[in-house]
Design a protein around this motif. Structure first.
Motif, PDB file in Angstrom:
ATOM      1  N   GLY A  33      14.645 -80.071 -85.973  1.00  0.00           N
ATOM      2  CA  GLY A  33      15.603 -79.004 -86.249  1.00  0.00           C
ATOM      3  C   GLY A  33      16.347 -78.565 -85.008  1.00  0.00           C
ATOM      4  N   VAL A  34      15.648 -78.478 -83.891  1.00  0.00           N
ATOM      5  CA  VAL A  34      16.279 -78.117 -82.617  1.00  0.00           C
ATOM      6  C   VAL A  34      17.323 -79.163 -82.230  1.00  0.00           C
ATOM      7  CG1 VAL A  34      15.848 -77.878 -80.132  1.00  0.00           C
ATOM      8  CG2 VAL A  34      14.324 -76.776 -81.772  1.00  0.00           C
ATOM      9  N   MET A  35      17.044 -80.415 -82.570  1.00  0.00           N
ATOM     10  CA  MET A  35      17.922 -81.521 -82.192  1.00  0.00           C
ATOM     11  C   MET A  35      19.012 -81.805 -83.229  1.00  0.00           C
ATOM     12  SD  MET A  35      16.603 -82.116 -79.332  1.00  0.00           S
ATOM     13  CE  MET A  35      17.526 -83.556 -78.902  1.00  0.00           C
ATOM     14  N   SER A  36      19.089 -81.020 -84.290  1.00  0.00           N
ATOM     15  CA  SER A  36      19.985 -81.315 -85.410  1.00  0.00           C
ATOM     16  C   SER A  36      21.469 -81.332 -85.041  1.00  0.00           C
ATOM     17  CB  SER A  36      19.756 -80.332 -86.554  1.00  0.00           C
ATOM     18  OG  SER A  36      20.108 -79.025 -86.157  1.00  0.00           O
ATOM     19  N   CYS A  37      21.862 -80.649 -83.981  1.00  0.00           N
ATOM     20  CA  CYS A  37      23.284 -80.619 -83.613  1.00  0.00           C
ATOM     21  C   CYS A  37      23.752 -81.909 -82.946  1.00  0.00           C
ATOM     22  CB  CYS A  37      23.585 -79.427 -82.727  1.00  0.00           C
ATOM     23  SG  CYS A  37      22.696 -79.439 -81.170  1.00  0.00           S
ATOM     24  N   VAL A  70      12.841 -90.968 -82.640  1.00  0.00           N
ATOM     25  CA  VAL A  70      13.984 -90.679 -81.776  1.00  0.00           C
ATOM     26  C   VAL A  70      14.679 -91.992 -81.451  1.00  0.00           C
ATOM     27  CG1 VAL A  70      14.762 -89.587 -79.643  1.00  0.00           C
ATOM     28  CG2 VAL A  70      12.682 -88.766 -80.776  1.00  0.00           C
ATOM     29  N   ASN A  71      15.942 -92.095 -81.827  1.00  0.00           N
ATOM     30  CA  ASN A  71      16.717 -93.299 -81.558  1.00  0.00           C
ATOM     31  C   ASN A  71      17.150 -93.292 -80.093  1.00  0.00           C
ATOM     32  OD1 ASN A  71      19.144 -95.068 -81.388  1.00  0.00           O
ATOM     33  ND2 ASN A  71      18.707 -95.326 -83.569  1.00  0.00           N
ATOM     34  N   GLU A  72      16.997 -94.442 -79.433  1.00  0.00           N
ATOM     35  CA  GLU A  72      17.359 -94.526 -78.018  1.00  0.00           C
ATOM     36  C   GLU A  72      18.843 -94.303 -77.751  1.00  0.00           C
ATOM     37  OE1 GLU A  72      15.831 -98.193 -76.416  1.00  0.00           O
ATOM     38  OE2 GLU A  72      13.987 -97.212 -75.812  1.00  0.00           O
ATOM     39  N   ALA A  73      19.674 -94.342 -78.784  1.00  0.00           N
ATOM     40  CA  ALA A  73      21.095 -94.047 -78.602  1.00  0.00           C
ATOM     41  C   ALA A  73      21.285 -92.624 -78.083  1.00  0.00           C
ATOM     42  CB  ALA A  73      21.849 -94.238 -79.916  1.00  0.00           C
ATOM     43  N   LEU A  74      20.359 -91.741 -78.389  1.00  0.00           N
ATOM     44  CA  LEU A  74      20.447 -90.362 -77.923  1.00  0.00           C
ATOM     45  C   LEU A  74      20.486 -90.297 -76.398  1.00  0.00           C
ATOM     46  CD1 LEU A  74      20.457 -87.355 -78.692  1.00  0.00           C
ATOM     47  CD2 LEU A  74      17.960 -87.419 -78.598  1.00  0.00           C
ATOM     48  N   ARG A  75      19.822 -91.225 -75.740  1.00  0.00           N
ATOM     49  CA  ARG A  75      19.791 -91.249 -74.268  1.00  0.00           C
ATOM     50  C   ARG A  75      21.199 -91.392 -73.699  1.00  0.00           C
ATOM     51  NH1 ARG A  75      15.626 -94.776 -70.870  1.00  0.00           N
ATOM     52  NH2 ARG A  75      14.785 -94.847 -72.943  1.00  0.00           N
ATOM     53  N   GLU A  78      23.540 -88.040 -75.163  1.00  0.00           N
ATOM     54  CA  GLU A  78      23.242 -86.763 -74.521  1.00  0.00           C
ATOM     55  C   GLU A  78      21.930 -86.880 -73.751  1.00  0.00           C
ATOM     56  OE1 GLU A  78      23.448 -83.761 -72.704  1.00  0.00           O
ATOM     57  OE2 GLU A  78      25.115 -83.830 -74.127  1.00  0.00           O
ATOM     58  N   PRO A  79      22.013 -87.274 -72.476  1.00  0.00           N
ATOM     59  CA  PRO A  79      20.802 -87.474 -71.678  1.00  0.00           C
ATOM     60  C   PRO A  79      19.881 -86.254 -71.601  1.00  0.00           C
ATOM     61  CG  PRO A  79      22.711 -88.356 -70.539  1.00  0.00           C
ATOM     62  CD  PRO A  79      23.223 -87.617 -71.739  1.00  0.00           C
ATOM     63  N   MET A  80      20.468 -85.049 -71.597  1.00  0.00           N
ATOM     64  CA  MET A  80      19.621 -83.846 -71.528  1.00  0.00           C
ATOM     65  C   MET A  80      18.809 -83.667 -72.810  1.00  0.00           C
ATOM     66  SD  MET A  80      22.082 -81.201 -69.440  1.00  0.00           S
ATOM     67  CE  MET A  80      21.005 -79.830 -69.715  1.00  0.00           C
ATOM     68  N   ALA A  81      19.374 -84.026 -73.951  1.00  0.00           N
ATOM     69  CA  ALA A  81      18.642 -83.942 -75.212  1.00  0.00           C
ATOM     70  C   ALA A  81      17.503 -84.962 -75.220  1.00  0.00           C
ATOM     71  CB  ALA A  81      19.584 -84.174 -76.392  1.00  0.00           C
ATOM     72  N   TRP A  82      17.792 -86.175 -74.730  1.00  0.00           N
ATOM     73  CA  TRP A  82      16.759 -87.207 -74.613  1.00  0.00           C
ATOM     74  C   TRP A  82      15.617 -86.699 -73.728  1.00  0.00           C
ATOM     75  CZ3 TRP A  82      15.214 -91.734 -76.599  1.00  0.00           C
ATOM     76  CH2 TRP A  82      14.302 -92.483 -75.859  1.00  0.00           C
ATOM     77  N   PHE A  88       9.012 -82.874 -74.117  1.00  0.00           N
ATOM     78  CA  PHE A  88       8.187 -82.214 -75.132  1.00  0.00           C
ATOM     79  C   PHE A  88       6.946 -83.053 -75.387  1.00  0.00           C
ATOM     80  CE2 PHE A  88       6.770 -81.723 -79.481  1.00  0.00           C
ATOM     81  CZ  PHE A  88       6.683 -80.348 -79.623  1.00  0.00           C
ATOM     82  N   ALA A  89       7.143 -84.351 -75.578  1.00  0.00           N
ATOM     83  CA  ALA A  89       6.009 -85.246 -75.835  1.00  0.00           C
ATOM     84  C   ALA A  89       5.054 -85.266 -74.639  1.00  0.00           C
ATOM     85  CB  ALA A  89       6.516 -86.651 -76.145  1.00  0.00           C
ATOM     86  N   ARG A  90       5.603 -85.387 -73.445  1.00  0.00           N
ATOM     87  CA  ARG A  90       4.765 -85.439 -72.249  1.00  0.00           C
ATOM     88  C   ARG A  90       4.009 -84.129 -72.027  1.00  0.00           C
ATOM     89  NH1 ARG A  90       8.118 -85.049 -67.693  1.00  0.00           N
ATOM     90  NH2 ARG A  90       7.467 -82.908 -67.770  1.00  0.00           N
ATOM     91  N   ASP A  91       4.730 -83.002 -72.125  1.00  0.00           N
ATOM     92  CA  ASP A  91       4.112 -81.695 -71.876  1.00  0.00           C
ATOM     93  C   ASP A  91       3.002 -81.379 -72.864  1.00  0.00           C
ATOM     94  OD1 ASP A  91       5.930 -81.444 -69.814  1.00  0.00           O
ATOM     95  OD2 ASP A  91       7.212 -79.994 -70.865  1.00  0.00           O
TER      96      ASP A  91
END
Length: 112
Positions: A33-37, A70-75, A78-82, A88-91
């Motif tokens: 939901g946070v990433m929906s935009c 998460v599709n790698e196209a996001l990287r 928008e690198p900051m979204a990636w 999030f996963a690491r933390d």
């Protein structure tokens, strides 16, 4: 049938590195939901605005485990979204796997 996209996907699984279920149980929907935009065409306004997940970050249930795909196209888009989803996963010490989500048998085109 060859995969048309050069992009792979990263599966953030709702299981910690210690093997425990990640809580809360709706974490995948919240993260997506946070990433929906982040979607093709950007955020819509007016009547076109509605709730929906980005095709680059989708919650899923795979083999009974909540995941965010998460599709790698996001990287590239928008690198900051990636970085946000990967951090999030690491933390939260979540298990992450690289793969490609294949369509369900019902969604595949019929062979000739």
């Amino acid at each position: 049938m060859p995969i048309s996209s050069p992009y792979r996907e990263v599966f953030i699984q709702g299981i910690t590195l210690d093997g425990k279920a990640f809580r809360p149980s709706d974490w995948a929907e919240r993260l997506a939901g946070v990433m929906s935009c982040f979607r093709p065409g950007g955020v819509q306004a007016g009547r076109a605005a509605h709730l929906g997940y980005s095709p680059y970050c989708v919650p899923n249930l795979i083999n009974g485990v909540r995941c965010v795909v998460v599709n790698e196209a996001l990287r590239e888009i928008e690198p900051m979204a990636w970085d946000f989803v990967m951090n999030f996963a690491r933390d939260n010490r979540l298990q992450v796997a690289e793969a490609c989500l294949l369509p369900d048998a019902d969604d595949r085109p019929a062979s000739s």
